[in-house]
Design a protein around this motif. Structure first.
Motif, PDB file in Angstrom:
ATOM      1  N   SER A  30       0.822  -1.210   0.000  1.00  0.00           N
ATOM      2  CA  SER A  30       0.000   0.000   0.000  1.00  0.00           C
ATOM      3  C   SER A  30       0.857   1.262   0.000  1.00  0.00           C
ATOM      4  CB  SER A  30      -0.893   0.013   1.242  1.00  0.00           C
ATOM      5  OG  SER A  30      -1.510   1.270   1.430  1.00  0.00           O
ATOM      6  N   TYR A  31       0.308   2.343  -0.539  1.00  0.00           N
ATOM      7  CA  TYR A  31       0.898   3.661  -0.314  1.00  0.00           C
ATOM      8  C   TYR A  31       0.809   3.980   1.174  1.00  0.00           C
ATOM      9  CZ  TYR A  31       0.282   4.628  -5.363  1.00  0.00           C
ATOM     10  OH  TYR A  31       0.323   4.601  -6.732  1.00  0.00           O
ATOM     11  N   ALA A  32       1.609   4.948   1.606  1.00  0.00           N
ATOM     12  CA  ALA A  32       1.529   5.439   2.983  1.00  0.00           C
ATOM     13  C   ALA A  32       0.871   6.817   2.990  1.00  0.00           C
ATOM     14  CB  ALA A  32       2.914   5.508   3.607  1.00  0.00           C
ATOM     15  N   LEU A  33       0.379   7.214   4.146  1.00  0.00           N
ATOM     16  CA  LEU A  33      -0.354   8.467   4.269  1.00  0.00           C
ATOM     17  C   LEU A  33      -0.056   9.089   5.634  1.00  0.00           C
ATOM     18  CD1 LEU A  33      -2.732  10.218   2.969  1.00  0.00           C
ATOM     19  CD2 LEU A  33      -4.244   8.906   4.461  1.00  0.00           C
ATOM     20  N   ASP A  34      -0.045  10.406   5.680  1.00  0.00           N
ATOM     21  CA  ASP A  34       0.128  11.102   6.954  1.00  0.00           C
ATOM     22  C   ASP A  34      -1.210  11.067   7.711  1.00  0.00           C
ATOM     23  OD1 ASP A  34       0.604  12.745   9.087  1.00  0.00           O
ATOM     24  OD2 ASP A  34       1.236  14.492   7.913  1.00  0.00           O
ATOM     25  N   ILE A  35      -1.372  10.043   8.520  1.00  0.00           N
ATOM     26  CA  ILE A  35      -2.646   9.860   9.224  1.00  0.00           C
ATOM     27  C   ILE A  35      -2.810  10.860  10.376  1.00  0.00           C
ATOM     28  CG2 ILE A  35      -2.824   7.418   8.608  1.00  0.00           C
ATOM     29  CD1 ILE A  35      -1.908   6.749  11.456  1.00  0.00           C
ATOM     30  N   ASN A  36      -1.754  11.627  10.690  1.00  0.00           N
ATOM     31  CA  ASN A  36      -1.874  12.658  11.717  1.00  0.00           C
ATOM     32  C   ASN A  36      -2.387  13.973  11.138  1.00  0.00           C
ATOM     33  OD1 ASN A  36      -0.921  11.071  13.915  1.00  0.00           O
ATOM     34  ND2 ASN A  36       1.147  11.268  13.103  1.00  0.00           N
ATOM     35  N   THR A  37      -2.278  14.131   9.820  1.00  0.00           N
ATOM     36  CA  THR A  37      -2.896  15.278   9.145  1.00  0.00           C
ATOM     37  C   THR A  37      -4.319  14.929   8.740  1.00  0.00           C
ATOM     38  OG1 THR A  37      -0.799  16.159   8.319  1.00  0.00           O
ATOM     39  CG2 THR A  37      -2.793  16.804   7.131  1.00  0.00           C
ATOM     40  N   PHE A  38      -4.461  13.755   8.138  1.00  0.00           N
ATOM     41  CA  PHE A  38      -5.789  13.288   7.742  1.00  0.00           C
ATOM     42  C   PHE A  38      -6.357  12.447   8.886  1.00  0.00           C
ATOM     43  CE2 PHE A  38      -3.662  14.139   3.717  1.00  0.00           C
ATOM     44  CZ  PHE A  38      -4.612  14.928   3.093  1.00  0.00           C
ATOM     45  N   LYS A  39      -7.036  13.126   9.774  1.00  0.00           N
ATOM     46  CA  LYS A  39      -7.610  12.466  10.950  1.00  0.00           C
ATOM     47  C   LYS A  39      -8.960  13.095  11.263  1.00  0.00           C
ATOM     48  CE  LYS A  39      -5.247  15.563  14.198  1.00  0.00           C
ATOM     49  NZ  LYS A  39      -4.305  15.625  15.341  1.00  0.00           N
ATOM     50  N   PRO A  40      -9.808  12.388  12.012  1.00  0.00           N
ATOM     51  CA  PRO A  40     -11.117  12.950  12.369  1.00  0.00           C
ATOM     52  C   PRO A  40     -10.955  14.201  13.225  1.00  0.00           C
ATOM     53  CG  PRO A  40     -11.062  10.571  12.741  1.00  0.00           C
ATOM     54  CD  PRO A  40      -9.649  10.995  12.468  1.00  0.00           C
ATOM     55  N   ALA A  41     -11.822  15.163  13.016  1.00  0.00           N
ATOM     56  CA  ALA A  41     -11.799  16.385  13.814  1.00  0.00           C
ATOM     57  C   ALA A  41     -12.214  16.073  15.246  1.00  0.00           C
ATOM     58  CB  ALA A  41     -12.733  17.423  13.212  1.00  0.00           C
ATOM     59  N   SER A  42     -11.611  16.794  16.196  1.00  0.00           N
ATOM     60  CA  SER A  42     -11.933  16.562  17.606  1.00  0.00           C
ATOM     61  C   SER A  42     -13.369  16.967  17.921  1.00  0.00           C
ATOM     62  CB  SER A  42     -10.961  17.343  18.498  1.00  0.00           C
ATOM     63  OG  SER A  42     -10.974  18.724  18.161  1.00  0.00           O
ATOM     64  N   LYS A  43     -13.848  17.994  17.191  1.00  0.00           N
ATOM     65  CA  LYS A  43     -15.225  18.433  17.362  1.00  0.00           C
ATOM     66  C   LYS A  43     -15.915  18.482  16.005  1.00  0.00           C
ATOM     67  CE  LYS A  43     -14.570  21.234  21.542  1.00  0.00           C
ATOM     68  NZ  LYS A  43     -14.727  22.591  22.141  1.00  0.00           N
ATOM     69  N   LYS A  44     -16.998  17.770  15.892  1.00  0.00           N
ATOM     70  CA  LYS A  44     -17.763  17.762  14.658  1.00  0.00           C
ATOM     71  C   LYS A  44     -18.679  18.990  14.589  1.00  0.00           C
ATOM     72  CE  LYS A  44     -16.420  13.947  12.616  1.00  0.00           C
ATOM     73  NZ  LYS A  44     -15.796  13.955  11.270  1.00  0.00           N
ATOM     74  N   ILE A  45     -18.747  19.582  13.412  1.00  0.00           N
ATOM     75  CA  ILE A  45     -19.609  20.738  13.211  1.00  0.00           C
ATOM     76  C   ILE A  45     -21.074  20.271  13.139  1.00  0.00           C
ATOM     77  CG2 ILE A  45     -20.162  22.646  11.652  1.00  0.00           C
ATOM     78  CD1 ILE A  45     -17.253  22.489  10.677  1.00  0.00           C
ATOM     79  N   LYS A  46     -21.918  20.917  13.893  1.00  0.00           N
ATOM     80  CA  LYS A  46     -23.338  20.583  13.837  1.00  0.00           C
ATOM     81  C   LYS A  46     -23.955  21.235  12.601  1.00  0.00           C
ATOM     82  CE  LYS A  46     -24.033  19.910  18.795  1.00  0.00           C
ATOM     83  NZ  LYS A  46     -24.806  20.329  20.000  1.00  0.00           N
ATOM     84  N   LYS A  47     -24.634  20.429  11.801  1.00  0.00           N
ATOM     85  CA  LYS A  47     -25.189  20.928  10.543  1.00  0.00           C
ATOM     86  C   LYS A  47     -26.643  20.492  10.399  1.00  0.00           C
ATOM     87  CE  LYS A  47     -22.284  18.600   8.270  1.00  0.00           C
ATOM     88  NZ  LYS A  47     -21.586  17.951   7.167  1.00  0.00           N
TER      89      LYS A  47
END
Length: 225
Positions: A30-47
């Motif tokens: 597999s390719y590698a990825l910066d999983i520390n940049t592409f990570k879930p946000a600590s707070k989700k925006i309410k929409k």
């Protein structure tokens, strides 16, 4: 002995088909990825609306990227609770007949901004007819974004059906639409895919894991020389 490394099983199979198997050692990594940049946000925006995301970078071949398929599918989505975000230098006129609120983002300045876009979205729509091991799918999984894709190319190496996303019958718009409606209507299902997608990315895409696989493979190659 020649050695060929491919990121996807699809590319590996294509390589074997066109190059033959004699005196060639094939390996899928597999390719590698910066999983520390592409990570879930600590707070989700309410929409108030479900945000569908489509990304198309580089010189776009509309047929290969399945933009025509995407538009045909979304023509059948008519809801005040749905909006679409389109990222990339894509002709806005293509989407003019859709009865959806659409936001266009033509340029991105950083991976951090791209990660924020993934995190503001609810579902990634990946409609390519052919793709090797798409970075968009990797990044979406790593940020915990559920994905719907056709079962082609390298997508099926990353998207595990009904685990971190949906794989649809190749170019079957009815199947894609059915699964899209399921995800739109079920927050619980989206949360399940989101959680599992991040787990999959941490296990398979992080630099340390992929680096160790490469080092082990290179060591095996050197021992065979």
């Amino acid at each position: 002995m020649k050695n060929i490394i491919t990121p996807s099983q699809w590319m590996l199979d294509c390589s074997k088909k066109f190059l033959g198997k004699n005196n060639i050692n094939f390996k899928k990594i597999s390719y590698a990825l910066d999983i520390n940049t592409f990570k879930p946000a600590s707070k989700k925006i309410k929409k108030k609306k479900i945000d569908l995301l489509f990304i198309g970078f580089g010189k776009l071949d509309q047929k290969r990227k399945g933009i025509d398929l995407l538009v045909d599918i979304l023509k059948q989505i008519n809801s005040q609770n749905i909006q679409l975000t389109v990222v990339g230098d894509i002709d806005e006129e293509i989407f003019s007949k859709l009865n959806l609120e659409i936001r266009f983002i033509k340029r991105l300045t950083s991976n951090k901004l791209l990660s924020q876009i993934y995190n503001r979205s609810d579902i990634l729509l990946f409609t390519s007819r052919q793709d090797n091991y798409p970075n968009v799918v990797m990044e979406a999984l790593s940020t915990g974004l559920p994905i719907i894709s056709f079962n082609v190319g390298g997508s099926k190496d990353m998207i595990k059906n009904n685990y971190n996303g949906y794989l649809c019958k190749p170019f079957n718009k009815k199947d894609f639409l059915l699964k899209l409606k399921k995800l739109i209507s079920s927050k619980k299902l989206r949360k399940k895919f989101s959680y599992n997608g991040r787990l999959f990315a941490k296990k398979n895409f992080n630099y340390k894991t992929v680096g160790k696989i490469y080092l082990r493979h290179l060591k095996d190659i050197s021992n065979d020389c």
